[in-house]
Design a protein around this motif. Structure first.
Motif, PDB file in Angstrom:
ATOM      1  N   GLN A 199       0.884  -1.244  -0.121  1.00  0.00           N
ATOM      2  CA  GLN A 199      -0.030   0.065   0.117  1.00  0.00           C
ATOM      3  C   GLN A 199       0.922   1.066   0.069  1.00  0.00           C
ATOM      4  OE1 GLN A 199      -2.349   0.939   3.441  1.00  0.00           O
ATOM      5  NE2 GLN A 199      -3.526   2.485   2.192  1.00  0.00           N
ATOM      6  N   GLU A 200       1.855   1.252   0.749  1.00  0.00           N
ATOM      7  CA  GLU A 200       2.967   2.414   0.900  1.00  0.00           C
ATOM      8  C   GLU A 200       3.681   2.505  -0.427  1.00  0.00           C
ATOM      9  OE1 GLU A 200       4.169   3.072   5.453  1.00  0.00           O
ATOM     10  OE2 GLU A 200       3.456   0.973   4.835  1.00  0.00           O
ATOM     11  N   MET A 201       4.009   1.253  -1.155  1.00  0.00           N
ATOM     12  CA  MET A 201       4.762   1.366  -2.073  1.00  0.00           C
ATOM     13  C   MET A 201       3.869   2.007  -3.165  1.00  0.00           C
ATOM     14  SD  MET A 201       7.990   0.816  -3.302  1.00  0.00           S
ATOM     15  CE  MET A 201       7.837   2.081  -4.764  1.00  0.00           C
ATOM     16  N   GLN A 259       1.202   5.684  16.075  1.00  0.00           N
ATOM     17  CA  GLN A 259       1.728   6.871  15.726  1.00  0.00           C
ATOM     18  C   GLN A 259       2.107   6.525  14.298  1.00  0.00           C
ATOM     19  OE1 GLN A 259       5.869   6.804  17.214  1.00  0.00           O
ATOM     20  NE2 GLN A 259       6.436   4.733  16.284  1.00  0.00           N
ATOM     21  N   PRO A 260       2.112   7.966  13.559  1.00  0.00           N
ATOM     22  CA  PRO A 260       2.467   7.767  12.259  1.00  0.00           C
ATOM     23  C   PRO A 260       3.768   7.127  11.877  1.00  0.00           C
ATOM     24  CG  PRO A 260       2.636   9.927  13.065  1.00  0.00           C
ATOM     25  CD  PRO A 260       2.186   9.416  13.925  1.00  0.00           C
ATOM     26  N   ILE A 261       3.500   6.384  10.847  1.00  0.00           N
ATOM     27  CA  ILE A 261       4.963   5.586  10.319  1.00  0.00           C
ATOM     28  C   ILE A 261       5.322   6.197   8.962  1.00  0.00           C
ATOM     29  CG2 ILE A 261       5.912   3.551   9.832  1.00  0.00           C
ATOM     30  CD1 ILE A 261       3.769   2.201  11.634  1.00  0.00           C
ATOM     31  N   ILE A 262       6.134   7.172   9.102  1.00  0.00           N
ATOM     32  CA  ILE A 262       6.648   7.771   7.768  1.00  0.00           C
ATOM     33  C   ILE A 262       7.420   6.925   6.914  1.00  0.00           C
ATOM     34  CG2 ILE A 262       7.512  10.018   6.728  1.00  0.00           C
ATOM     35  CD1 ILE A 262       5.098  10.450   8.294  1.00  0.00           C
ATOM     36  N   SER A 263       7.004   6.673   5.667  1.00  0.00           N
ATOM     37  CA  SER A 263       7.912   5.706   4.924  1.00  0.00           C
ATOM     38  C   SER A 263       8.666   6.579   3.973  1.00  0.00           C
ATOM     39  CB  SER A 263       7.204   4.728   4.147  1.00  0.00           C
ATOM     40  OG  SER A 263       5.815   4.985   3.797  1.00  0.00           O
ATOM     41  N   GLY A 264       8.311   7.760   3.385  1.00  0.00           N
ATOM     42  CA  GLY A 264       9.429   8.517   2.643  1.00  0.00           C
ATOM     43  C   GLY A 264       8.669   9.509   1.982  1.00  0.00           C
ATOM     44  N   VAL A 265       9.579  10.155   1.093  1.00  0.00           N
ATOM     45  CA  VAL A 265       9.069  11.568   0.301  1.00  0.00           C
ATOM     46  C   VAL A 265       9.391  11.230  -1.073  1.00  0.00           C
ATOM     47  CG1 VAL A 265       9.685  14.107  -0.013  1.00  0.00           C
ATOM     48  CG2 VAL A 265      10.080  12.833   2.225  1.00  0.00           C
ATOM     49  N   ALA A 359       1.710   5.540   6.922  1.00  0.00           N
ATOM     50  CA  ALA A 359       0.641   5.276   7.314  1.00  0.00           C
ATOM     51  C   ALA A 359       0.046   5.890   8.815  1.00  0.00           C
ATOM     52  CB  ALA A 359       0.692   3.819   8.118  1.00  0.00           C
ATOM     53  N   GLY A 360      -1.058   6.292   8.779  1.00  0.00           N
ATOM     54  CA  GLY A 360      -1.627   6.964  10.189  1.00  0.00           C
ATOM     55  C   GLY A 360      -1.673   8.218  10.057  1.00  0.00           C
ATOM     56  N   MET A 361      -1.155   9.149   8.874  1.00  0.00           N
ATOM     57  CA  MET A 361      -1.159  10.304   8.823  1.00  0.00           C
ATOM     58  C   MET A 361      -2.346  11.395   9.075  1.00  0.00           C
ATOM     59  SD  MET A 361       2.176  11.078   6.438  1.00  0.00           S
ATOM     60  CE  MET A 361       1.052  11.371   4.982  1.00  0.00           C
TER      61      MET A 361
END
Ligand code: ADP
Ligand code: ASP
Ligand code: MG
Length: 428
Positions: A199-201, A259-265, A359-361
């Motif tokens: 999903q994040e990819m 908590q939000p898990i930031i994967s990238g920009v 996730a979770g933003m």
């Protein structure tokens, strides 16, 4: 013994040396007892060079001929790689997309796969050969014409074959060691991600991180194909894209559970902004405009409608679309100006899009604050905003995009310990 599909991008097969290096890697994989199907891209930047050539002979090349031209790039690398593998004493056969059973619809330049029947590939593999398939192309069953899947489409060819052949894994070999928290060409301190949920990819790819073709990620998720993105220039473990998001999250002891898990920009320079100025502010006008644009086979991304100034009865509607679709959309809008009753159209290609993915933003207001604070501290003006459950995107001017990417990456403390290696490629 495993069944592996290996895809090598253009930078991995850029010249004869590269092709021989890839040949050795494929032969090694087979010698370790695996069955191997290889998908190749065109050499280096040769697809761009073919596009430049086409532009020199015609202002409006027919889409059918463009696909004939571009599909030739992958045919060159597939045959050369087969020769190089045969020269090492192993046995390889190359196949075009249509020989490999990649059946698509008839939309040239962005064809979608409708069936994969890789009989000849299966036969070759069962005989002990390495099968090499030209990426990014197929054949339409309706027209019997050669089609291409769209830029970066070889990744999707590889996953489609992996799914049809029930391969254990699809390895995507490229010029960096995996998926990073940002494009390492823009943020050298970016950190390699070991595992990422599909999903994040998907959001990263949809936001312009061209490390993986968006449709490849969708396809892998739908058919449960594990993807391993890695470098063909090193033997480091790369990034695993896991088909199920649940496999990903590992919470350290003492960490808050929510908590939000930031994967990238991610960033994207391939879009343009269209503003339809002075649209009558009455029901149905937005539908009319987007109907016209859809009729020109254009994919719209972000949309903003400005509030009409009191009493004017008119409003502006802005949206972004791929630059390659710009001319068609403008022509379609131009034709309909009198009917829609808008005043003018503005077109700007000098924009960039930046997205923060994690996730979770949405449920964490601190994330938006930190994001917009970083951009304002870096002096970056924002043109458009859009959000989803796991993404915030903004449009900025193109010349400030790199600055903006670095600022947001730093603000979310995504830097790694060592500088990322970019082994090859022009970044084109
Ligand atoms: P290939 O020729 O192998 O298909 P691409 O040029 O399509 O390679 O994709 C690899 C490039 O993707 C990298 O060189 C890098 O500049 C770019 N890229 C963009 N975003 C990312 C990211 N988040 N992680 C890694 N690479 C990225
Ligand atoms: N050669 C095609 C391109 O440059 C397809 C690919 O590399 O995936 O877009
Ligand atoms: Mg690619």
């Amino acid at each position: 013994m495993g069944f592996i599909v290996q895809k090598f991008g253009g930078s991995s097969v850029a010249d004869a040396e590269g092709i021989k290096r890839v040949a050795r890697r494929v032969v090694d994989t087979q010698a370790r007892g695996n069955q191997v199907v290889v998908v190749v891209s065109a050499m280096g930047d040769s697809t761009d060079e073919l596009l430049d050539l086409a532009a020199q002979v015609s202002n409006a090349p027919h889409a059918r001929e463009m696909d004939m031209l571009l599909s030739a790039g992958e045919r060159i690398s597939m045959a050369l790689l087969a020769m190089a593998i045969n020269a090492l004493g192993a046995s390889a056969q190359s196949f075009t997309g249509s020989q490999a059973g990649m059946i698509t619809d008839a939309i040239h330049g962005k064809a979608r796969i409708i069936d994969v029947s890789p009989h000849r590939i299966r036969t070759a593999i069962e005989k002990g050969d390495v099968a090499i398939v030209a990426g990014f192309q197929g054949m339409s069953r309706d027209s019997n014409d050669i089609t291409t899947l769209g830029r970066g489409g070889s990744d999707t060819t590889a996953v489609a074959l992996a799914a049809a052949l029930k391969a254990d894994v699809c390895e995507i070999y490229t010029d960096v060691d995996g998926v990073y928290t940002a494009d390492p060409r823009v943020v050298p301190s970016a950190r390699k991600i070991d595992t990422i949920s599909s999903q994040e990819m998907l959001e990263m790819a949809a936001s312009g991180a061209k490390i993986l073709h968006l449709r490849c990620v969708e396809y892998a998720r739908r058919f449960g194909v594990p993807l391993h993105v890695r470098s063909s220039f090193s033997h480091h473990e790369g990034t695993w894209v896991l088909p199920s998001p649940d496999d990903q999250t590992t919470i350290q002891e003492g960490e808050p559970l929510e908590q939000p898990i930031i994967s990238g920009v991610a960033h994207d320079r391939s879009e343009a902004k269209v503003t339809v100025v002075g649209v009558p502010d009455i029901p149905g006008k937005a539908a009319e405009i987007f109907g016209i644009v859809a009729g020109a086979h254009t994919n719209i991304d972000m949309i903003v409608q400005n509030v009409s100034t009191h009493g004017s009865g008119r409003t502006d509607i802005s949206f972004t679309l791929p630059i390659v679709d710009g001319a068609a959309a403008l022509a379609a809008l131009g034709e309909a100006q009198a009917r829609v009753g808008y005043e003018a159209v503005d077109y700007n290609e000098k924009i960039g899009k930046l997205s923060l993915i994690g996730a979770g933003m949405r449920s964490n207001p601190g994330v938006s604050y930190r994001f917009f604070r970083a951009l304002s501290d870096a002096g970056v003006n924002i043109d458009m905003i859009s959000t989803s459950e796991i993404r915030i995107s903004v449009v900025t001017s193109a010349d400030l995009l790199d600055t903006a990417v670095r600022a947001v990456h730093a603000a979310f403390e995504l830097d790694g310990d060592a500088a990322a290696t970019v082994y090859a490629g022009s970044g084109r």
